[in-house]
Scaffold this motif. Sequence first.
Motif, mmCIF file in Angstrom:
data_model
loop_
_atom_site.group_PDB
_atom_site.id
_atom_site.type_symbol
_atom_site.label_atom_id
_atom_site.label_comp_id
_atom_site.label_asym_id
_atom_site.label_seq_id
_atom_site.Cartn_x
_atom_site.Cartn_y
_atom_site.Cartn_z
ATOM 1 N N ARG A 588 0.911 -1.242 -0.117
ATOM 2 C CA ARG A 588 0.072 -0.112 0.176
ATOM 3 C C ARG A 588 0.857 1.235 -0.111
ATOM 4 O O ARG A 588 1.975 1.190 0.452
ATOM 5 N N ALA A 589 0.196 2.390 -0.471
ATOM 6 C CA ALA A 589 1.233 3.641 -0.458
ATOM 7 C C ALA A 589 0.427 4.756 0.428
ATOM 8 O O ALA A 589 -0.759 4.662 0.598
ATOM 9 N N ARG A 590 1.443 5.710 0.771
ATOM 10 C CA ARG A 590 0.815 6.833 1.449
ATOM 11 C C ARG A 590 1.196 8.196 0.712
ATOM 12 O O ARG A 590 2.397 8.106 0.185
ATOM 13 N N ASN A 591 0.494 9.169 0.685
ATOM 14 C CA ASN A 591 0.817 10.371 0.124
ATOM 15 C C ASN A 591 1.229 11.287 1.221
ATOM 16 O O ASN A 591 1.424 11.241 2.358
ATOM 17 N N THR A 592 1.377 12.736 0.604
ATOM 18 C CA THR A 592 2.189 13.562 1.641
ATOM 19 C C THR A 592 1.165 14.175 2.542
ATOM 20 O O THR A 592 1.348 14.748 3.436
#
Length: 936
Positions: A588-592
């Motif tokens: 999974r990915a996390r944004n700023t």
Amino acid sequence: RLRLRLRLRGTCFPRRSVGDARVAQSLPSACGEDVGQEQCTWISGLDAYERGTRSRERMFVRRQVLHALVVATVAVVLSSASAGLTTFGPESSTSRFGLKRRECEDGGSGVCSGHGTCSSGLCACASGYSGHSCSKVCPGTTFHANGTANLVCSGHGTCFKALSGRCKCSTGYTGSDCGTQRPVPEVISQVQAGSANESSVSLQWAPPSNVGLTADTTGIVYSVEACEASLNCEDGGSGSAQALHEALPVDMCVDAVLQRGSVSCGEYCQRKWPAGAGFCASACATASSALGEADGQRGRDAVVHACAHAAHGTAQTASVMSLPDGGAVVQRARHVGALWAVLSSSATSTSNWREVCRTSSTSCAATGLKEGTRYKVRVSGSFRRSTAGNFSQILEVATTADKPHYVSNVPVVNELVTVSSIKVRFVAPADIGGGPIEAKITQYRAEYRKDGTSDAWQSVSHTVQDGVETSVNVTGLEVYTVYSIRAYATNVAGEGNASQIVTQRTAAGEPSTPAAPSVGSPTTTSLSVTWSVPSTTNGGAINRYELHVKKSSEDVSAFSCAHCQDSAATSASVSGLVSNTAYDFRVRARNTAGLFSAWSSVGSGSTQACASGSAGPSCQYTRSGTCSNHGNPNYDGSCSCDTGFSDSSCNACASGYFNYPTCSQCSASVTCNNHGTCNGEGGCTCSGGWGGTNCNIAPGSVSSNAAQSCKTILDSNPSATSGNYYIQHSALGSILTYCEMSHNGGGWTLLFQRRGGSTNIDECGSTLNDFLHATCNSVSVVGQYGRSFSTDLDSIPPRTEYLFRQITSGGSIDTDDAHIIRYTGNLFPNAPGSGNTGWRRFQVTSVCDYNGNNCDSSSVYWHYVGDGWVHSAICSSDASGTGGSGSLRGDYLYCHNGLGGYSGNSLFGNRSGYGEIKLWAHANGAVDYMEQVFVR
């Protein structure tokens, strides 16, 4: 010298230069319409009257005034010649005109015409009577059967003593008996509002229909009242104009002070004026206190002065007279005579209505109002000589206001923010000209656009309604974008200026879900994983990826972090894995903005298998190093041993094998008879007391395989039968004894056998103690009626049960007398000595029948004498000593079921001889039984 000027046509007298002016209070003019606005002054000793009285009343007063002036002039002249008359003075008892005069004699017959009381020469008239001698009946007076007055002046006026039976009518009433009510204005109609500004509203109305019909319906005055519409505008008890009520008459107070004598103010006022007793008593007490001395010792003018002040204060406190709601309360205090003083006070009604205009015309401007506020208004009128009429219907009006003015940063925009909307909550403007703000704002409007751009402002409005929050949701916005927002407010005057601009960013969204990761490059302990960037970030760039891993055979809850770092890299090498195992990966990915995407779908791969002869997560377990070359390692580090080998590392022979590391199998003829196991030397290791090379020698069957007890023999060989067996003996090593293997569970070891026949003296020892604590004969004599046997009870294992049974000469067992005693320990402790020295007594657990049933555990005591005997009476008396001759050298017995007689309550029935007592020798000869005692 006395200089007097009279104005005969009027009733107002210029202030005289001499005399007592203390009663000339600052009271409003009350002289009548023919006097105009000329100031009037009280003259000491004169009665006063209210303006507007009938002309015949004024003529009567004029005559009284002329008479008083003449008398006063003569008094002044004569006083200078010492003619026996007294001038006014603080210590003199004066007449109404300052002259000594007596109206009555105290205690005289027929005093005060029978309608009053005399005190200090003055009459105090009963209610309904007046005149100096109380001879006049007041007009409009009715009496009770007992002669006391019911109504005076028709209940609408006051009868004055000084006016000799004349009535002074209350406002709104007229006639000699005050029985005629004056007309009041009809309800005012057609009230209309005109122009308005920030503090006033113009009003106009039509006059009532009965204005000017008679002389009593002229001179109308209108009163306009207002109440803020946001407040409680209920009437609160004064919703319509009320008649002006009469206050306390001053002459009541004067009469009470001067005529009550030793009677208290309260008692005198209650007797004279029941209806006004409270006000009268309060004014009387206040006036008396103000005088400071005995009531009758001051001049009458000083008393009048004090009462006027007292009546004024009483009327103010009692608020007995009020104008319409919220108007000024007007008090009236009546002085001596007919003139009324109109006293105004600052007391106000608790109602929210207040007078905003008073006029004689049919229009006025209601002033003193708040800016931008709604009001309810009503109008009433009153004729010159009447009370006010009812109010008109209520009309709602409003003052004007300026446009609202915002101050900086008023719209609150961070209350609720989503990815596409911002909730703007409006704050009421601080400056709207002074009115209640919330009630005046009719609409709010928000404008917005992207911050830092010159885009056109977009607008969204919110109409203010009761019960609806003042906020609006600005929608259709872009995710994670900063917007400029400003607000406007609108009232009845229009839309005001814009607030200062505030900024707010919309919420960020989750990044889109990454694709499933790819897995490759396997080793026995690692895999390489790669993944792609999400198609949309929804809140800045991706600054962190989290890669999770689990074995494919595990549940989804087993996922754990394999690579979780703040990095934009899209690949990782995952080590520390288990060989020959399938794995699942997700990312999974996390944004700023700090928001994570959903987990991707699973990507899978497997590690390589270990080489032959090795195992474990990293192939660290080997045949030679882990399993001693006698087995193969497992994944968890355990060993699967070759045939014939055992132990965790395969370094011992298995059961049925011997001689490690060869571990040859035991011979097929070596079976150990199921009573042992094959040992490492190829032989048997016996168990359960069995012996012999092949575990075929039963326990106790030979001296070399002696058992601990008959019980252990039976436990190891349940098929064992009753007979002779070897048991371990601490002194002899082993001894052959008899084992009872069938009765009551078996396993009983024979302790001793006492012979039967012509004597009970056994074959061994000189005392019973000697016999029991040594071996006697061999087991071969067991069962022979005339022989004795003992195993030496000190040399056999401990026991918890004792079995006593009797055998007749014919070989039968007397089961009726047989019994079992349960006791952990030795019932026959070694107690050498002679006579009574071997005494022992202690409580046992229980005594039961031959089959171990019908047990008695209540106070069961055991008695043993190794040398001597115990008398049978001890069971009844519980004596602690022994008795008998020394020729009976040994005895044992038990007493059960309490300390009562054992014969009638015997568990085993009556016995011949001594029953439960066993003596070493019987004096009475032979007894036909022998006894065997077993232990278990």
